[in-house]
Design an enzyme around this catalytic site. Structure first.
Site, PDB file in Angstrom:
ATOM      1  N   GLY A   8       0.821  -1.207   0.000  1.00  0.00           N
ATOM      2  CA  GLY A   8       0.000   0.000   0.000  1.00  0.00           C
ATOM      3  C   GLY A   8       0.854   1.256   0.000  1.00  0.00           C
ATOM      4  O   GLY A   8       2.088   1.207   0.081  1.00  0.00           O
ATOM      5  N   SER A  14       9.532   1.625  -1.505  1.00  0.00           N
ATOM      6  CA  SER A  14      10.678   2.251  -2.172  1.00  0.00           C
ATOM      7  C   SER A  14      11.943   2.144  -1.335  1.00  0.00           C
ATOM      8  O   SER A  14      13.024   1.865  -1.862  1.00  0.00           O
ATOM      9  CB  SER A  14      10.377   3.708  -2.507  1.00  0.00           C
ATOM     10  N   HIS A  48      12.931  13.293  -4.258  1.00  0.00           N
ATOM     11  CA  HIS A  48      13.346  11.892  -4.383  1.00  0.00           C
ATOM     12  C   HIS A  48      14.745  11.779  -4.991  1.00  0.00           C
ATOM     13  O   HIS A  48      15.536  10.942  -4.562  1.00  0.00           O
ATOM     14  CB  HIS A  48      12.342  11.104  -5.224  1.00  0.00           C
TER      15      HIS A  48
END
Length: 169
Positions: A8, A14, A48
């Protein structure tokens, strides 16, 4: 070797996938599939990118992953959901066409020589039922692609609250 990391939103997918990539290689590829929709999304992409150090080679590729030479490399593809969104939007929400194109792209990279893929995806069908027709169609697309990827993966890990649960391999 193909690893599929699923779970989820904010389940730790990641982070787990990045740690795995660095265990397998001193210089992995990071393939970002996000399309830059607006300035907020660009800020997310920038954040990121800053989280990954010089060991990573960053590649931004919205759809055609087959254009990348993965041979002999460890590559983290993050993420299937954003990648599928690009096909879905470009085909005007045609689930069958999107699925066909995405499967074709996946097979073209999975069949490259001596490649290790770590693929991050989302289990969007485990949450609230989408309240729009388009949302329900995308959930179907995501579910079918996840099944296809899992059937082709050597190892599948479900992330739950930051904890990896191996479900295949």
């Amino acid at each position: 070797m193909i690893y599929l990391i699923t779970g989820g939103e904010r389940s730790g997918k990641s982070n787990y996938a990045q740690n795995l990539a660095l265990q397998l290689s001193d210089s992995p590829l990071y393939v970002a599939t996000a399309r830059k929709w607006d300035s907020d999304f660009q800020n997310r992409i920038d954040r990121h990118q800053q989280e990954r150090d010089e060991r990573w080679t960053n590649i931004e590729k919205e759809k055609y992953l087959s254009e990348i030479d993965f041979s002999g490399k460890v590559a983290l593809i993050d993420c299937v959901t954003l990648w599928l969104t690009n096909f879905f939007v470009d085909t005007k929400n045609d689930v069958a066409a999107s699925l066909e194109e995405a499967k074709k792209e996946f097979l073209s990279i999975a069949n490259q020589e001596n490649v290790t893929l770590i693929i991050v995806t989302n289990e969007i069908g485990m949450g609230v039922h989408a309240d729009t027709h388009i949302g329900r169609k995308f959930t179907e697309l995501q579910g079918w692609m996840n099944q296809f990827l899992a059937s082709n993966a050597d190892e599948v890990v479900l992330m739950v609250s930051g904890i990896p649960v191996k479900i295949k391999g």
